[in-house]
Enzyme design. Structure first.
Site, PDB file in Angstrom:
ATOM      1  N   GLU A  17      -6.450   3.691  -6.036  1.00  0.00           N
ATOM      2  CA  GLU A  17      -7.785   3.829  -5.447  1.00  0.00           C
ATOM      3  C   GLU A  17      -8.294   5.227  -5.767  1.00  0.00           C
ATOM      4  O   GLU A  17      -7.659   6.221  -5.402  1.00  0.00           O
ATOM      5  CB  GLU A  17      -7.732   3.615  -3.933  1.00  0.00           C
ATOM      6  CG  GLU A  17      -9.111   3.727  -3.289  1.00  0.00           C
ATOM      7  CD  GLU A  17      -9.048   3.820  -1.776  1.00  0.00           C
ATOM      8  OE1 GLU A  17     -10.008   3.371  -1.129  1.00  0.00           O
ATOM      9  OE2 GLU A  17      -8.058   4.359  -1.242  1.00  0.00           O
ATOM     10  N   ASP A  28       0.841  -1.181   0.000  1.00  0.00           N
ATOM     11  CA  ASP A  28       0.000   0.000   0.000  1.00  0.00           C
ATOM     12  C   ASP A  28       0.888   1.247   0.000  1.00  0.00           C
ATOM     13  O   ASP A  28       1.836   1.335   0.791  1.00  0.00           O
ATOM     14  CB  ASP A  28      -0.900   0.014   1.243  1.00  0.00           C
ATOM     15  CG  ASP A  28      -2.373   0.078   0.897  1.00  0.00           C
ATOM     16  OD1 ASP A  28      -2.739   1.040   0.213  1.00  0.00           O
ATOM     17  OD2 ASP A  28      -3.133  -0.813   1.295  1.00  0.00           O
ATOM     18  N   ASP A  79      -3.353   4.427  -2.176  1.00  0.00           N
ATOM     19  CA  ASP A  79      -4.506   4.838  -1.380  1.00  0.00           C
ATOM     20  C   ASP A  79      -4.987   6.229  -1.812  1.00  0.00           C
ATOM     21  O   ASP A  79      -4.190   7.167  -1.903  1.00  0.00           O
ATOM     22  CB  ASP A  79      -4.101   4.846   0.095  1.00  0.00           C
ATOM     23  CG  ASP A  79      -5.259   5.067   1.027  1.00  0.00           C
ATOM     24  OD1 ASP A  79      -6.165   4.224   1.049  1.00  0.00           O
ATOM     25  OD2 ASP A  79      -5.251   6.087   1.748  1.00  0.00           O
ATOM     26  N   HIS A 107     -11.167  -4.127   2.463  1.00  0.00           N
ATOM     27  CA  HIS A 107     -11.082  -3.754   3.879  1.00  0.00           C
ATOM     28  C   HIS A 107     -11.986  -2.585   4.250  1.00  0.00           C
ATOM     29  O   HIS A 107     -12.212  -2.335   5.435  1.00  0.00           O
ATOM     30  CB  HIS A 107      -9.636  -3.415   4.233  1.00  0.00           C
ATOM     31  CG  HIS A 107      -9.126  -2.188   3.522  1.00  0.00           C
ATOM     32  ND1 HIS A 107      -8.894  -2.177   2.173  1.00  0.00           N
ATOM     33  CD2 HIS A 107      -8.832  -0.946   3.970  1.00  0.00           C
ATOM     34  CE1 HIS A 107      -8.461  -0.968   1.816  1.00  0.00           C
ATOM     35  NE2 HIS A 107      -8.421  -0.208   2.881  1.00  0.00           N
ATOM     36  N   ASP A 108     -12.500  -1.860   3.248  1.00  0.00           N
ATOM     37  CA  ASP A 108     -13.376  -0.717   3.499  1.00  0.00           C
ATOM     38  C   ASP A 108     -14.846  -1.014   3.199  1.00  0.00           C
ATOM     39  O   ASP A 108     -15.692  -0.131   3.353  1.00  0.00           O
ATOM     40  CB  ASP A 108     -12.957   0.478   2.618  1.00  0.00           C
ATOM     41  CG  ASP A 108     -11.693   1.151   3.123  1.00  0.00           C
ATOM     42  OD1 ASP A 108     -11.407   1.078   4.333  1.00  0.00           O
ATOM     43  OD2 ASP A 108     -10.979   1.757   2.292  1.00  0.00           O
TER      44      ASP A 108
END
Length: 560
Positions: free
Chosen positions: A254, A98, A200, A327-328
């Site tokens: 993302e 990440d 991210d 994960h979100d």
């Protein structure tokens, strides 16, 4: 379209805090991940995406980084991380990390220097502004986590911008020195052997000059001024030129709020930016006008329309990332399937969708087991900062009934994805010998990896078959996508075509039996079953009309 390893790969996302604990402190760690690599190799995945393992005070579970070149103590050491990378490569898999560079932690050395003085050389690494004459914040933007996106800092009497938690100050990408530091940090990891980055909220790094308010309300969503901003392509092209183009790696950005047209620019193969983006349009099909927590029923037409738009939009230029949870996001079988009677069938049906659309599939840990959302009784059992902030705002500030707010959390809360991985039916699902940082989903006694590995008809083994098919058949990767039954309320059906080969994918999204009728242009063909989520599926004659069982998924190879 050019062939590439990242188009052919299947990616598996690990959320380290919840994957496997090796030392009994209740927190997943890097040695724990190493101990489970053979499980991932058996599954057949090619790339592991590791959510942040950098040094962090954990205000947002590692997405608030205080040292980009160090490993979080709870997760292990740099030596442990190097062992992990070596063990992944030894098994023929790749590792992507990440990259969190829209913001840092407020405990990062850069920010400590930045807030120390207006004359600090690091002051401009972050976004500082004076308050307005009326005593309000510099503008009226709301953060992703609720409340003002500005935090007043008494040390210098100014506000700093934080699009997320107040402990996540935004980095100032207008500063060439900051960008240079980020690029050097990226090279540090790539030179260690990392195979790429998931970036991210990378489309938030460029803000509209002047940081204007939106409308006249006290607080307003300012996304138009910080998502897909005016210099975003310039920054990404510079990053590619300075760093990414020098390595054979995989990149995915993302990008909340990105449109198909913007994604073409981000992922166009000749533009020198990124290979893929994560878009969120399909993640909003069950959101009302009030946003994520404003629940509304999703429809197959709504979901299909979005997926179809992206399949067609990036068909010739760009590339899709295929996912239904991470994960979100809540667990996909609870959101788009049936986590009760038809859990296995619906989980396999959704997997069939993800692995037969055009793009790179992403599997989130536990998805291959059919892990479900969790329904904790008390807000005190939740850990996610977004969830806790929302509950406080809605219950204390707006006066909503707690039971009503909990329903939104059950449906959309990020902790649904963060309960520990369910390895077996021993205490705490075999995740830890201690007390887990967040409680295990109580259904671990029946939903766990040990049970799935022993059952040849399990969701896990179905994923193995899908992934193996992808390795054996280029049509799954490079075949053209064409939608059929465009308006059907219960069936999503489409074909994939590569040269003279054609596959037909039929997916029943509901618990009712549903009649499938093939369009005229595809009728009267011989066929063979490639894969189905019911073990007793046969080549029904005629294929032109068949009665689909609850959540049935069938992939046929059609012959002329």
């Amino acid at each position: 379209m050019k062939k590439a390893f990242w188009k052919e790969a299947v990616v598996y996302q690990i959320y380290p805090r919840s994957f496997m604990d090796s030392n009994g402190d209740g927190i997943g760690d890097i040695p724990g991940i190493i101990s489970r690599l053979n499980y991932l190799k058996l599954l057949g995945v090619d790339v592991i995406w590791l959510s942040p393992v950098y040094k962090s005070p954990n205000d947002d579970n590692g997405y608030d980084i205080s040292d980009y070149r160090a490993i979080m103590d709870e997760f292990g050491t740099m030596t442990d991380w190097e062992r992990l990378l070596s063990a992944i490569h030894a098994r023929g898999m790749k590792l992507i990390m990440d990259l969190v560079v829209n913001h840092s932690s407020d405990e990062h050395a850069w920010f400590l220097e930045s807030r120390s003085s207006k004359s600090s050389p690091y002051r401009d690494y972050y976004i500082w502004r004076s308050g307005r004459e009326d005593g309000l914040e510099p503008n009226n933007w709301v953060s992703f986590f609720g409340g003002s996106a500005w935090q007043y800092d008494e040390a210098t009497g100014e506000y700093y911008l934080h699009l997320f938690s107040r402990k996540q100050p935004d980095l100032n990408w207008e500063n060439p020195g900051l960008r240079s530091e980020v690029y050097e940090m990226m090279k540090f990891w790539l030179d260690k052997g990392v195979d790429g980055f998931r970036m991210d909220v990378i489309n938030c790094i460029s803000k509209t000059p002047g940081l204007p308010s939106v409308g006249s309300d006290r607080m307003a969503w300012g996304g138009e001024h910080f998502m897909n901003g005016p210099r975003i392509h310039e920054f990404l092209q510079e990053m590619n030129r300075e760093v990414l183009s020098k390595y054979e790696i995989m990149t995915v950005g993302e990008m909340p709020g990105a449109t198909v047209e913007q994604a073409k620019l981000y992922t166009g193969e000749e533009r020198g930016e990124l290979q893929m983006v994560f878009q969120f349009e399909h993640m909003d099909v069950d959101s009302g006008p009030g946003g994520k927590w404003d629940l509304k029923p999703w429809t197959l037409k709504g979901l299909r329309d979005v997926l179809h738009k992206w399949q067609v939009g990036l068909a010739e230029n760009g590339w899709n990332s295929l996912y239904l949870n991470n994960h979100d996001q809540p667990r996909m079988v609870s959101r788009f399937g049936d986590d009760g009677q038809y859990r296995k069938q619906s989980a396999k049906m959704l997997a069939t969708l993800l692995h037969t659309l055009k793009g790179t599939p992403y599997v989130y840990q536990g998805e291959e087991l059919g892990m479900t959302n969790v329904r904790f009784e008390s807000i005190d059992q939740y850990r996610d900062i977004e969830t806790l902030n929302m509950y406080r705002e809605y219950v204390q500030d707006r006066g909503l009934k707690p039971a009503l707010v909990m329903q939104s959390i059950y449906a959309k809360g990020r902790d649904n994805a963060r309960t520990p991985m369910q390895w077996n039916d021993s205490p705490h699902a075999g995740f830890t010998t201690g007390t887990p940082w967040i409680e295990v989903n109580p259904n671990y006694e029946t939903i766990n990896a040990e049970e799935a590995l022993a059952d040849p008809e399990s969701i896990f083994h179905y994923y193995r078959r899908l992934i193996q098919l992808r390795k054996e058949h280029d049509i799954m990767v490079y075949g053209r996508y064409d939608l059929i039954l465009e308006e059907h309320e219960r069936i999503y059906a489409y074909t994939r075509t590569l040269g003279k080969e054609k596959w037909l994918i039929i997916l029943n999204f509901f618990a009712d039996e549903t009649l499938f009728e093939l369009p005229d242009h595809l009728r009267h063909r011989d066929r063979a079953i490639v894969i189905s989520n019911y073990s007793d599926t046969v080549s029904q004659i005629p294929i032109d009309r068949l009665l689909l069982r609850p959540y049935e998924a069938i992939v046929y190879r059609l012959f002329t």
